[in-house]
Enzyme design. Structure first.
Site, mmCIF file in Angstrom:
data_model
loop_
_atom_site.group_PDB
_atom_site.id
_atom_site.type_symbol
_atom_site.label_atom_id
_atom_site.label_comp_id
_atom_site.label_asym_id
_atom_site.label_seq_id
_atom_site.Cartn_x
_atom_site.Cartn_y
_atom_site.Cartn_z
ATOM 1 N NE ARG A 40 53.896 -67.954 43.052
ATOM 2 C CZ ARG A 40 53.872 -66.755 43.613
ATOM 3 N NH1 ARG A 40 54.893 -65.932 43.471
ATOM 4 N NH2 ARG A 40 52.830 -66.364 44.322
ATOM 5 C CB THR B 265 42.368 -61.421 49.012
ATOM 6 O OG1 THR B 265 42.445 -60.196 48.262
ATOM 7 C CG2 THR B 265 43.652 -62.201 48.778
ATOM 8 N N GLY C 268 51.445 -55.814 46.758
ATOM 9 C CA GLY C 268 50.646 -54.604 46.638
ATOM 10 C C GLY C 268 51.415 -53.450 47.279
ATOM 11 N NE ARG D 61 61.562 -100.967 64.181
ATOM 12 C CZ ARG D 61 61.229 -102.231 63.887
ATOM 13 N NH1 ARG D 61 62.135 -103.209 63.983
ATOM 14 N NH2 ARG D 61 60.008 -102.519 63.499
ATOM 15 N NE ARG E 83 78.237 -123.293 73.613
ATOM 16 C CZ ARG E 83 79.051 -122.950 74.593
ATOM 17 N NH1 ARG E 83 79.946 -123.816 75.050
ATOM 18 N NH2 ARG E 83 78.968 -121.762 75.129
HETATM 19 C C1 UD1 Z 1 47.972 -60.272 48.313
HETATM 20 C C2 UD1 Z 1 47.577 -58.801 48.365
HETATM 21 C C3 UD1 Z 1 48.826 -57.950 48.168
HETATM 22 C C4 UD1 Z 1 49.827 -58.272 49.238
HETATM 23 C C5 UD1 Z 1 50.131 -59.773 49.265
HETATM 24 C C6 UD1 Z 1 50.958 -60.104 50.475
HETATM 25 C C7 UD1 Z 1 45.327 -58.646 47.443
HETATM 26 C C8 UD1 Z 1 44.507 -58.285 46.282
HETATM 27 N N1 UD1 Z 1 46.632 -58.529 47.327
HETATM 28 O O1 UD1 Z 1 48.478 -60.509 47.028
HETATM 29 O O2 UD1 Z 1 48.484 -56.573 48.218
HETATM 30 O O3 UD1 Z 1 51.010 -57.539 49.043
HETATM 31 O O4 UD1 Z 1 48.913 -60.552 49.353
HETATM 32 O O5 UD1 Z 1 51.396 -61.431 50.447
HETATM 33 O O6 UD1 Z 1 44.792 -59.024 48.469
HETATM 34 N N2 UD1 Z 1 43.364 -66.654 48.744
HETATM 35 C C9 UD1 Z 1 42.186 -67.312 48.934
HETATM 36 N N3 UD1 Z 1 41.200 -67.179 48.010
HETATM 37 C C10 UD1 Z 1 41.335 -66.414 46.907
HETATM 38 C C11 UD1 Z 1 42.568 -65.729 46.716
HETATM 39 C C12 UD1 Z 1 43.552 -65.864 47.654
HETATM 40 O O7 UD1 Z 1 42.017 -68.002 49.920
HETATM 41 O O8 UD1 Z 1 40.389 -66.343 46.119
HETATM 42 C C13 UD1 Z 1 44.428 -66.800 49.725
HETATM 43 C C14 UD1 Z 1 45.639 -67.498 49.191
HETATM 44 O O9 UD1 Z 1 45.557 -68.904 49.379
HETATM 45 C C15 UD1 Z 1 46.743 -66.879 50.006
HETATM 46 C C16 UD1 Z 1 46.234 -65.477 50.300
HETATM 47 O O10 UD1 Z 1 44.843 -65.522 50.106
HETATM 48 O O11 UD1 Z 1 46.941 -67.539 51.244
HETATM 49 C C17 UD1 Z 1 46.872 -64.411 49.414
HETATM 50 O O12 UD1 Z 1 46.501 -64.643 48.098
HETATM 51 P P1 UD1 Z 1 47.489 -64.390 46.897
HETATM 52 O O13 UD1 Z 1 46.821 -64.753 45.635
HETATM 53 O O14 UD1 Z 1 48.794 -65.010 47.188
HETATM 54 O O15 UD1 Z 1 47.608 -62.815 46.956
HETATM 55 P P2 UD1 Z 1 48.788 -61.961 46.395
HETATM 56 O O16 UD1 Z 1 48.640 -61.849 44.934
HETATM 57 O O17 UD1 Z 1 50.074 -62.444 46.920
HETATM 58 CA CA CA Z 2 50.985 -64.410 47.978
#
Ligand code: UD1
Ligand code: CA
Length: 458
Positions: free
Chosen positions: A16, A81, A142, A336, A443
């Site tokens: 995004r 996650t 969540g 600079r 000059r």
């Molecule tokens: C997650 C939580 C949600 C919470 C929210 C808070 C889960 C399933 N959900 O959702 O409950 O309210 O964060 O912001 O955990 N990432 C990885 N590898 C992956 C997936 C994610 O490194 O395979 C990292 C992303 O880069 C990010 C973080 O984990 O920094 C959160 O991942 P994101 O996909 O944004 O989770 P949300 O859907 O926001």
């Molecule tokens: Ca997020």
């Protein structure tokens, strides 16, 4: 004291942001976004921090080069996650204690909050504790599901929540404390049978409850802190909040900031007491400013050391420069990198300097370019002076001794030396070295043709 390790999730791209740069490397108040939660984890007492990286892994790793407490774990494919944390565990083999889990996109998180979470988690001998917050608009997060007695039983994601669950305003921050034995023993039990087909870390709460282990939620009072940055609107909002915190700290230390909302000071800048900063200034790059300075409006300073009682006038740009005490610069001057100015030096309007040393009390008050020069003390550089330092191939040095007076509109064709206490007359082009105590003059003799205008214009 029980040991603490942290896992920071940062493998996702951050779609995004609509950026060629991975989200967690976008700068916020002078640091890459991920450096903020990493610093919070460090300050909370974590001595090992595992970054889970995937997209632009080399760049993320590069942001922490030389940090002995950082380890990186690769997550090739972003399967959720839960999967991300499982990728980190190899780097924590043999570790026993508390594991703090954070996300790389929460720059507002403070170490004090992590410390409260840790104390709560450890004080209650919990298997898992999640940091939560009440949100007016919980959409996308969540939700924390509690039983009628208020005990946490699980977390449900937005996409999996039924309409009743969607009404819940207590959200998961994505920040957790986990007991290492519990984490290592149960991460393999997470499945991906959900709306997104992902391995949800949040499933560990339900697992703990099912096993009769202690699963807790600590509500934070300040929902701002756990704000995750997902797009550039939130990036600007997070930067604004951090700026306020930074400015507040400086003000409490005795710095006058005329308009904090329009003053942009990066993390790591130091400013002495009784210095005044006017609106529209940008100060970054590890700059240190002394006491009693005045920084006028629209000034930009990066990577500089500025002594006490300096006056930087409006719209000047200072980069990689070192200023002694009681130095005046500007308005609209450009220092600079490699500029070193002694005490009481004066650099006036429309003066540009680069790689120069200027001794105590010397002045270049107007419209001048000084590059690759060594200038002594009490030197006066007249208006319109130019060091001709570049012959199209190489840069050459100009050396000007103490007490020299350079008149207006002088060109110094480097390499060239003007000996101490000499005077270079206005309009001179200096191409050969000037001995000390001399007058240099080049000059074309002036010719006056009387009546010439009358003949042209009858
Ligand atoms: C997650 C939580 C949600 C919470 C929210 C808070 C889960 C399933 N959900 O959702 O409950 O309210 O964060 O912001 O955990 N990432 C990885 N590898 C992956 C997936 C994610 O490194 O395979 C990292 C992303 O880069 C990010 C973080 O984990 O920094 C959160 O991942 P994101 O996909 O944004 O989770 P949300 O859907 O926001
Ligand atoms: Ca997020």
């Amino acid at each position: 004291m029980e040991s603490l390790a942290s896992v920071v999730l940062a493998a996702g791209k951050g779609t995004r942001m609509k950026s060629g740069l991975i989200k967690v490397l976008h700068p916020v108040a002078g640091l890459p976004m991920i450096a903020w939660p990493v610093a919070a984890a460090r300050d909370a007492g974590s001595d090992t921090i595992v970054l889970v990286i995937g997209h632009q892994a080399t760049a993320v790793q590069g942001a922490f080069r030389g940090a002995a407490d950082i380890r990186c774990a690769m997550q090739e494919e972003q399967l959720g996650t839960g999967h991300a944390v499982s990728c980190a565990l190899e780097a924590l083999t043999g570790f026993r204690g508390t594991v703090l889990i954070l996300c790389g996109d929460t720059p507002l998180l403070r170490s004090e909050t992590l410390q409260s979470l840790l104390a709560f988690h450890r004080g209650n001998l919990a298997a898992v504790t999640v940091l939560t917050a009440l949100m007016d608009d919980p959409y996308g997060y969540g939700r924390v599901i509690r039983d009628p007695s208020g005990r946490v039983i699980r977390i449900v994601e937005q996409k999996d929540a039924d309409p009743e669950e969607q009404e819940i305003r207590e959200i998961n921050s994505g920040i957790y404390c986990m007991d290492s034995d519990f984490l290592f023993g149960n991460i393999g039990g997470i499945g991906n049978d959900n709306a997104q087909g992902e391995y949800y870390l949040t499933d560990l709460l339900a697992i703990a409850v099912r096993k009769g282990l202690t699963c807790l939620a600590l509500q934070t009072a300040d929902a701002d802190e756990i704000m995750g940055v997902n797009d550039r609107v939130q990036l600007a909002e997070a930067a604004r909040i951090l700026r306020r915190r930074i400015n507040r700290e400086h003000m409490l230390n005795g710095v006058t900031i005329i308009d904090p909302d329009s003053t942009y000071i990066d993390q790591g800048v130091t400013i002495g007491a009784d210095t005044t900063i006017h609106p529209g200034c940008r100060i970054g790059g590890g700059t240190a400013i002394g006491n009693g300075c005045e920084i006028e409006g629209g000034v930009s300073i990066t990577g500089c050391r500025i002594g006490d009682d300096c006056h930087i006038k409006a719209a000047s740009v200072l980069e990689g420069s070192e200023l002694g005490e009681d130095v005046a610069v500007g308005p609209m001057a450009h220092l600079r990198p490699g500029t070193t100015l002694g005490n009481k030096v004066k650099i006036g309007n429309f003066v540009e300097t680069k790689k120069i040393v200027m001794g105590k009390g010397s002045k270049a008050s107007h419209l001048t370019y000084l590059g690759d020069a060594e200038i002594g003390s009490n030197v006066n550089i007249g208006c319109g002076t130019i060091t001709c330092n570049y012959d199209g191939v190489n840069k050459h040095r100009t050396v000007i001794g103490d007490d020299v007076f350079i008149g207006s509109d002088v060109q110094l064709v480097a390499p060239v030396t003007v000996g101490r206490n000499s005077l270079v007359a206005a309009g001179t082009t200096v191409t050969i070295d000037v001995p000390p105590d001399s007058l240099a003059l080049s000059r074309t003799p002036q010719v006056n043709k009387e009546g010439w205008r009358l003949k042209k214009k009858p």
